[in-house]
Design a protein around this motif. Structure first.
Motif, PDB file in Angstrom:
ATOM      1  N   LYS A 819       0.829  -1.210   0.000  1.00  0.00           N
ATOM      2  CA  LYS A 819       0.000   0.000   0.000  1.00  0.00           C
ATOM      3  C   LYS A 819       0.861   1.256   0.000  1.00  0.00           C
ATOM      4  O   LYS A 819       0.585   2.216  -0.731  1.00  0.00           O
ATOM      5  CB  LYS A 819      -0.910  -0.008   1.237  1.00  0.00           C
ATOM      6  N   ALA A 820       1.895   1.272   0.828  1.00  0.00           N
ATOM      7  CA  ALA A 820       2.772   2.440   0.889  1.00  0.00           C
ATOM      8  C   ALA A 820       3.500   2.650  -0.432  1.00  0.00           C
ATOM      9  O   ALA A 820       3.681   3.784  -0.897  1.00  0.00           O
ATOM     10  CB  ALA A 820       3.771   2.279   2.025  1.00  0.00           C
ATOM     11  N   TYR A 821       3.899   1.554  -1.059  1.00  0.00           N
ATOM     12  CA  TYR A 821       4.612   1.638  -2.340  1.00  0.00           C
ATOM     13  C   TYR A 821       3.698   2.244  -3.412  1.00  0.00           C
ATOM     14  O   TYR A 821       4.103   3.125  -4.184  1.00  0.00           O
ATOM     15  CB  TYR A 821       5.065   0.238  -2.749  1.00  0.00           C
ATOM     16  N   ALA A 822       2.441   1.779  -3.449  1.00  0.00           N
ATOM     17  CA  ALA A 822       1.499   2.309  -4.442  1.00  0.00           C
ATOM     18  C   ALA A 822       1.171   3.771  -4.182  1.00  0.00           C
ATOM     19  O   ALA A 822       1.076   4.580  -5.118  1.00  0.00           O
ATOM     20  CB  ALA A 822       0.221   1.468  -4.412  1.00  0.00           C
ATOM     21  N   LYS A 823       1.008   4.123  -2.918  1.00  0.00           N
ATOM     22  CA  LYS A 823       0.716   5.518  -2.564  1.00  0.00           C
ATOM     23  C   LYS A 823       1.870   6.422  -2.955  1.00  0.00           C
ATOM     24  O   LYS A 823       1.675   7.512  -3.505  1.00  0.00           O
ATOM     25  CB  LYS A 823       0.439   5.607  -1.065  1.00  0.00           C
ATOM     26  N   ASP A 824       3.075   5.971  -2.696  1.00  0.00           N
ATOM     27  CA  ASP A 824       4.259   6.761  -3.046  1.00  0.00           C
ATOM     28  C   ASP A 824       4.361   6.924  -4.552  1.00  0.00           C
ATOM     29  O   ASP A 824       4.687   7.987  -5.075  1.00  0.00           O
ATOM     30  CB  ASP A 824       5.500   6.066  -2.486  1.00  0.00           C
ATOM     31  N   ALA A 825       4.056   5.848  -5.295  1.00  0.00           N
ATOM     32  CA  ALA A 825       4.131   5.906  -6.757  1.00  0.00           C
ATOM     33  C   ALA A 825       3.123   6.902  -7.318  1.00  0.00           C
ATOM     34  O   ALA A 825       3.424   7.686  -8.226  1.00  0.00           O
ATOM     35  CB  ALA A 825       3.887   4.518  -7.340  1.00  0.00           C
ATOM     36  N   ALA A 826       1.901   6.868  -6.755  1.00  0.00           N
ATOM     37  CA  ALA A 826       0.871   7.786  -7.244  1.00  0.00           C
ATOM     38  C   ALA A 826       1.243   9.230  -6.961  1.00  0.00           C
ATOM     39  O   ALA A 826       1.079  10.120  -7.820  1.00  0.00           O
ATOM     40  CB  ALA A 826      -0.466   7.441  -6.588  1.00  0.00           C
ATOM     41  N   ALA A 827       1.755   9.506  -5.754  1.00  0.00           N
ATOM     42  CA  ALA A 827       2.138  10.876  -5.396  1.00  0.00           C
ATOM     43  C   ALA A 827       3.279  11.366  -6.260  1.00  0.00           C
ATOM     44  O   ALA A 827       3.312  12.533  -6.692  1.00  0.00           O
ATOM     45  CB  ALA A 827       2.520  10.929  -3.920  1.00  0.00           C
ATOM     46  N   THR A 828       4.235  10.492  -6.550  1.00  0.00           N
ATOM     47  CA  THR A 828       5.381  10.891  -7.360  1.00  0.00           C
ATOM     48  C   THR A 828       4.972  11.162  -8.796  1.00  0.00           C
ATOM     49  O   THR A 828       5.399  12.135  -9.419  1.00  0.00           O
ATOM     50  CB  THR A 828       6.475   9.802  -7.312  1.00  0.00           C
ATOM     51  N   ARG A 829       4.067  10.322  -9.367  1.00  0.00           N
ATOM     52  CA  ARG A 829       3.607  10.523 -10.752  1.00  0.00           C
ATOM     53  C   ARG A 829       2.807  11.810 -10.888  1.00  0.00           C
ATOM     54  O   ARG A 829       2.885  12.506 -11.909  1.00  0.00           O
ATOM     55  CB  ARG A 829       2.767   9.322 -11.191  1.00  0.00           C
ATOM     56  N   GLU A 830       2.057  12.135  -9.825  1.00  0.00           N
ATOM     57  CA  GLU A 830       1.258  13.360  -9.863  1.00  0.00           C
ATOM     58  C   GLU A 830       2.150  14.596  -9.901  1.00  0.00           C
ATOM     59  O   GLU A 830       1.871  15.568 -10.601  1.00  0.00           O
ATOM     60  CB  GLU A 830       0.332  13.411  -8.655  1.00  0.00           C
ATOM     61  N   SER A 831       3.250  14.568  -9.144  1.00  0.00           N
ATOM     62  CA  SER A 831       4.146  15.723  -9.097  1.00  0.00           C
ATOM     63  C   SER A 831       5.118  15.740 -10.267  1.00  0.00           C
ATOM     64  O   SER A 831       5.531  16.797 -10.731  1.00  0.00           O
ATOM     65  CB  SER A 831       4.936  15.727  -7.783  1.00  0.00           C
ATOM     66  N   ASN A 832       5.492  14.556 -10.758  1.00  0.00           N
ATOM     67  CA  ASN A 832       6.457  14.463 -11.859  1.00  0.00           C
ATOM     68  C   ASN A 832       6.193  13.167 -12.625  1.00  0.00           C
ATOM     69  O   ASN A 832       6.735  12.122 -12.293  1.00  0.00           O
ATOM     70  CB  ASN A 832       7.891  14.479 -11.338  1.00  0.00           C
TER      71      ASN A 832
END
Length: 885
Positions: A819-832
């Motif tokens: 879950k943390a990995y997916a959340k981090d991936a989504a946040a990173t894609r949104e910003s960059n």
């Protein structure tokens, strides 16, 4: 996410780790630890003579003066200091008034008043304080009545009295096993000695360890590797009464036994592949001695013969060319020690070399600090200075061949021992194509630089012939130029030892070792150990406190063979005791004599003196067989005890001195690394031929050599740790961080620290990340279910199944990680959108670093692999993984 992985340890090993910590606290020694043999030697050979010569005249009880209220002739007085405060602050040279005074930074407090000490003497005091200011001097010794600068002189009566009164100087006895109240606990005489000591103190032995724990303990002790799941299962199924004996015999016959126990000896032999000290000249052929030690333990070479070969193998008859080579290689023991290759004077170099050999031999084989008598009679043991120089004459009559050539930083070249062409010994390691290309490119580049530097040197010579003084910038160019010439000579020597395809040539058929000098000589007794104060000539001989008195005088040759035979004699009271104690130490974590390198009067008394003599007697009765001694100890009930904690026994014996339970042991650095590689399925169990140090020559202090060696050493990572290159001052990080033995000194027992750098290494090292990723891929192949994979991980790491709570914690962790990995991936894609996740990028950097070192392409890490990798890394971080229970 890596940090998050460590939190799983709270769940995985909460009960075991908490109990381990609770049990460790009562076992902490309440008294200040005794000085190590190396600390004692450093003080006696370097610090005490310096203080006597420069300070005692005005600051000592014996001198009758205490100017400024300061005395420097005892430990307590030095720490207390005088009117200005403590003279020494252990561990802090800059805050120590003594160090500040000798630095001459303040004219009002500068000492000694006669003038500033040489820089080397100031450095000695700085190093002493940085070590913690180890100091054996007591008030009783200070008031003994000696005049300033003098020391106690041992008489013949003192020596005779020492033979009679000190336990280790008396002959080895063969005591009968004592009777005990509970004979059901006794399987062997060893148990009777241990149980008797417990019963006398109201202690009760712990119950037997379970079978899995016992086999894991035995495998790590004998092989330095955990048992496989198949081996554990087979041992559990075997209900025969000799099941454990069969398992021990199988492991004693394994070639990995020699790799484990040979490494124990290499600690004692201060093995390394470079000289250390200022120049740190590499020894490309030192690996032959390493392999000799491993082979000797595998073949169970009688220990007395093992010692004789190392001291005088070149003087023994050989039945074949192979044996001749083996005996020559054995004497590398005397050649691999530290050396100051850039020292100016040959007499000083030779004397220091002999001193290092005396220290290694007497500490390593006899547990005696004879080298402390170089400058004066030994402070504690009845060893006159004369006895030191009697032994020194033996080594001064020996030519030590360590194999270096004259260059900048090496003023003392030496040849090597040539090995017979038909001996069958390997010629050396083979370079990979990449290594050969790197070496060729480096050699060409340095050769071009050497041609340019030759012009600079020629111009400098011509200027000097004209009487011209060289400008500072030209002088600096001359120093670079000389370094380049040396680097060129180094690389030319290496390329000549390997053909164009990287195969070793016949020029590698050499070894470090010793030979007889053309003319033997006796040493002069040196006042305070100083060459400019020679005294009477001392005939070559032995240490009298250990001698029978009827040994023939040494009249021919160096006397090395007589020395070796005397050390290896059954009549020598120390040799068998010292080795039996070392064997016990490696099986129980602590010797019966807690100071394994010091059996003298400043060492500690044995906890079980009769048991020690029993073991020494059995060693000799069984033909000095190390394997048979190990087998007897491991088949005892004492070895099979669990490490179960008992509050009542801990209150009586908090240090577990009397072995009411099996002590827990922290794995050594090599066993930790090898066990990690094995858990990951990466460990290469094939013995490595040679060493990457064989691809180098010269000093290791320059950037060019650092780069060349770094490239050459990149392909060793998956071999067992005993085959890793060991350069002084450059021990591999995976070993150094876990208290690897300091290769400059005899090390009978390693430290076992628990410091933050160890956890940081396991969390952040690119190498550990590589291992954890491979471990993850291995456990993911165990099945598609999480439970199957977690069980596979626990079996590989701990040799057991996870508990219900551990299995639940692991499942929760894997779920949270995803879950943390997916959340981090989504946040990173949104910003960059073009960037990977933060964790992906961090992992890629670690992978690339590891792959660059291994010369491999980094493998792709999926989210699942990342999750299991973090879990596996947490297991490797746990206390259970690094502990022998």
């Amino acid at each position: 996410m890596r940090l998050l992985a460590s939190t799983i340890l709270l769940f995985l090993t909460s009960a075991a780790s908490a109990q381990m910590m609770q049990e460790a606290d009562p076992s902490a020694a309440s008294e200040q630890r005794p000085l190590t043999a190396d600390e004692l030697k450093f003080f006696e050979s370097k610090v005490r003579p310096l203080l006597i010569a420069n300070c005692y005249g005005c600051h000592s009880t014996s001198g009758g003066k205490a100017k400024g209220g300061l005395k420097l002739d005892t430990r307590d007085a030095t720490l207390k200091g005088g009117n200005s405060g403590p003279a020494v602050v252990p561990g802090d040279a800059d805050s120590s008034l003594l160090v500040r005074a000798v630095r001459y930074h303040d004219e009002d407090s500068a000492m000694p008043p006669a003038g500033k000490l040489p820089d080397a003497d100031i450095a000695t005091l700085e190093q002493w304080v940085a070590m913690g200011a180890p100091d054996p001097r007591t008030e009783a010794l200070a008031g003994a009545g000696a005049s300033p600068g003098t020391t106690h002189r041992w008489t013949s009566e003192d020596i005779a009295r020492g033979k009679e009164t000190h336990w280790s100087y008396r002959p080895v006895s063969a005591p009968s096993a004592p009777s005990v109240k509970d004979p059901s606990r006794v399987r062997s005489p060893i148990d009777a000695f241990v149980l008797s000591a417990m019963e006398m103190r109201g202690l009760s032995p712990a119950p037997d360890a379970d079978r899995r724990t016992l086999l894991r303990r035995a495998s790590l002790d004998l092989l330095g590797l955990p048992p496989s799941e198949a081996e554990l299962a087979a041992f559990e199924r075997d209900s025969s009464p000799d099941a454990f004996a069969k398992a021990i015999d199988r492991m004693l016959a394994s070639p990995h036994f020699g790799e484990r126990w040979g490494r124990h000896w290499l600690d004692v032999a201060r093995y390394a592949e470079s000289s250390g000290k200022e120049s740190n000249i590499v020894y490309p052929h030192a690996w032959r001695y390493r392999d000799y030690a491993i082979a000797s333990f595998n073949e169970d070479k009688p220990y007395d013969r093992f010692l004789v070969e190392q001291l005088a193998g070149d003087l023994l008859p050989a039945a074949s060319e192979a044996e001749k080579a083996e005996l020559a290689i054995a004497t590398g023991y005397l050649a691999i020690g530290t050396k100051s290759h850039n020292g100016r004077g040959k007499p000083q170099f030779q004397m220091d070399l002999a001193d290092e050999q005396i220290d290694a031999v007497t500490q390593g084989m006899l547990g005696l600090t004879v080298a402390c008598a170089r400058c004066h009679d030994h402070k504690f043991d009845p060893i006159p200075q004369k006895d030191y120089y009697a032994v020194a004459g033996i080594f001064l009559s020996t030519e030590t061949r360590y194999g270096t050539f004259e260059a900048q930083g090496n003023n003392h070249p030496s040849t090597l021992v040539e090995l017979p062409r038909d001996s069958g010994v390997p010629w050396g390691p083979t370079m990979t194509t990449q290594q050969r290309s790197l070496l060729t490119a480096a050699a060409e580049r340095v050769r071009e630089e050497a041609e340019r530097s030759a012009q600079v040197l020629q111009q400098a010579r011509e200027a000097r012939q004209r009487g011209e003084e060289l400008p500072a910038n030209i002088q600096q160019q001359v120093v670079r130029a000389r370094a380049t010439q040396g680097a060129n000579a180094n690389l030319e020597s290496v390329t000549a030892r390997f053909d164009a395809s990287g195969e070793p040539t016949e020029r590698n058929l050499v070894a470090m070792g010793v030979a007889e000098r053309r003319q033997a000589l006796n040493a002069r007794l040196l006042d305070r150990g100083e060459l400019d104060k020679p005294g009477t000539v001392v005939p070559r001989g032995l240490v009298r406190v250990l001698s029978q008195g009827d040994e023939p005088a040494i009249r021919k040759g160096s006397g090395r063979l007589q020395l070796a035979e005397w050390i290896a004699s059954e009549e020598n009271p120390l040799t068998a005791r010292v080795w039996a104690n070392r064997v016990w130490l490696h099986l129980f974590g602590k010797g019966l004599v807690p100071t394994p390198d010091n059996f003298g009067m400043s060492g500690q008394q044995p906890s079980h003196p009769e048991l020690l003599d029993h073991l020494a007697t059995r060693l000799m009765e069984n033909g000095w067989s190390t394997k048979r001694l190990i087998r007897e100890i491991m088949l005892s009930r004492s070895y099979a005890m669990s490490s179960e904690f008992d509050a009542k026994d801990a209150e009586i014996d908090p240090d577990n001195t009397y072995l009411w339970r099996m002590p827990k042991k922290r794995l050594e650095a090599e066993a930790i690394r090898d066990s990690m590689l094995r858990a990951a399925g990466l460990l290469d169990l094939e013995p490595r031929v040679g060493s990457p140090v064989a691809f180098t020559e010269g000093g290791m202090r320059g950037p060019q050599q650092e780069r060349v060696f770094g490239a050459m050493a990149s392909a060793t990572d998956n071999h067992r740790s005993v085959y890793l290159p060991i350069l002084r001052d450059r021990v591999p990080e995976s070993l150094e961080v876990f208290d690897f033995a300091e290769p400059a000194f005899v090390t009978g027992q390693r430290d076992a620290t628990n410091v933050p750098t160890q956890a940081l290494y396991l969390l952040n090292s690119a190498e550990v990340t590589r291992i954890a990723d491979a471990f993850a891929r291995r456990v993911m192949q165990a099945g598609t279910k999480e439970s199957d994979r977690v069980e596979a991980a626990f079996a590989a790491a701990f040799g057991r199944a996870p508990s219900t709570s551990e299995l639940r914690a692991c499942r929760d962790f894997l779920d949270d990680f995803g879950k943390a990995y997916a959340k981090d991936a989504a946040a990173t894609r949104e910003s960059n959108p073009r960037a990977g996740t933060l964790r992906e990028r961090a992992r890629q950097r670690l992978q690339q670093a590891a792959a660059q070192r291994m010369s491999q392409t980094p493998a792709q890490v999926t989210p699942d692999v990342a999750a299991y990798s973090a879990l596996c890394q947490a297991l490797l971080l746990s206390a259970e993984f690094r502990t022998v229970d």
